[in-house]
Each structure stands twice: as C-alpha cells, then as structure tokens.
Motif scaffolding. Structure first.
Motif: not given
Length: 105
Positions: A24-25, A28
């Motif tokens: 997820e990071n 992003k």
C-alpha cells in the motif's frame, strides 16, 4: 563526525525499508512520484513554448523581409505621431496673435 553520518544513513535506510515493506505504501509513493513527474514535464513544456515565442525579439533577421517591414512601419508610425504632436504645439504657439487681432475689431 563520520560515525554520526553513517548512523543517520543507516537509520534512514531502515525507516525507508520499514515504510516501503507494505505494498500500500509503495503504491502511494509511486503515484506521488508519477504525479510529480507529470507536473514537472508539463511545466517544462510550457517554458519551451514561452521561450520560442520570443525568438526574434530585439534582433530580427535581416533577411526576413516581413519582419523587417513590420519593424519599419512601426518605427514610422511613432515618428509620424511625434511629428504631428510637435506640429500641433507649433500651431498653438503661433495662433494667439491672430486671436488678439480678432478681438480688437
């Protein structure tokens, strides 16, 4: 001093690893990077277009006849305007004598 720098770099590397470990990071970060890259590219394109619009400013090509004719006409227009203004000033200076004679009759 070198020991402090190496500790700082090691801490940054460990923090980056911990942050980017999650998918997820990473997603992003990639999205933010791509957005920034697109903004920089569009800004650079705008600068290129702005630079090419001022290409002949101040130093026209002597063999570009249309450009030179435009410069000549522009120069003559300002000279003509100045001459007309000076003529009006001269006419105003010479007419008060005529007005005084008209009032005497």
């Amino acid at each position: 001093m070198a020991k402090n720098k190496s500790l700082l770099l090691a801490g940054l590397a460990a923090g980056a690893y911990a942050y980017f470990r999650k998918k997820e990071n990473r997603d992003k970060a990639m999205e933010a990077f791509n957005n920034t890259k697109n903004k920089v590219n569009s800004f650079m394109e705008a600068q290129k277009q702005q630079d090419t619009s001022n290409e002949n400013t101040g130093n026209p090509n002597p063999y570009h006849e249309e450009d030179n004719r435009m410069v000549d006409e522009g120069a003559m227009t300002s000279v003509q305007y100045y001459n007309e203004e000076e003529q009006v000033k001269d006419d105003i200076k010479t007419t008060p004598d005529n007005d005084a004679k008209v009032g005497e009759k």
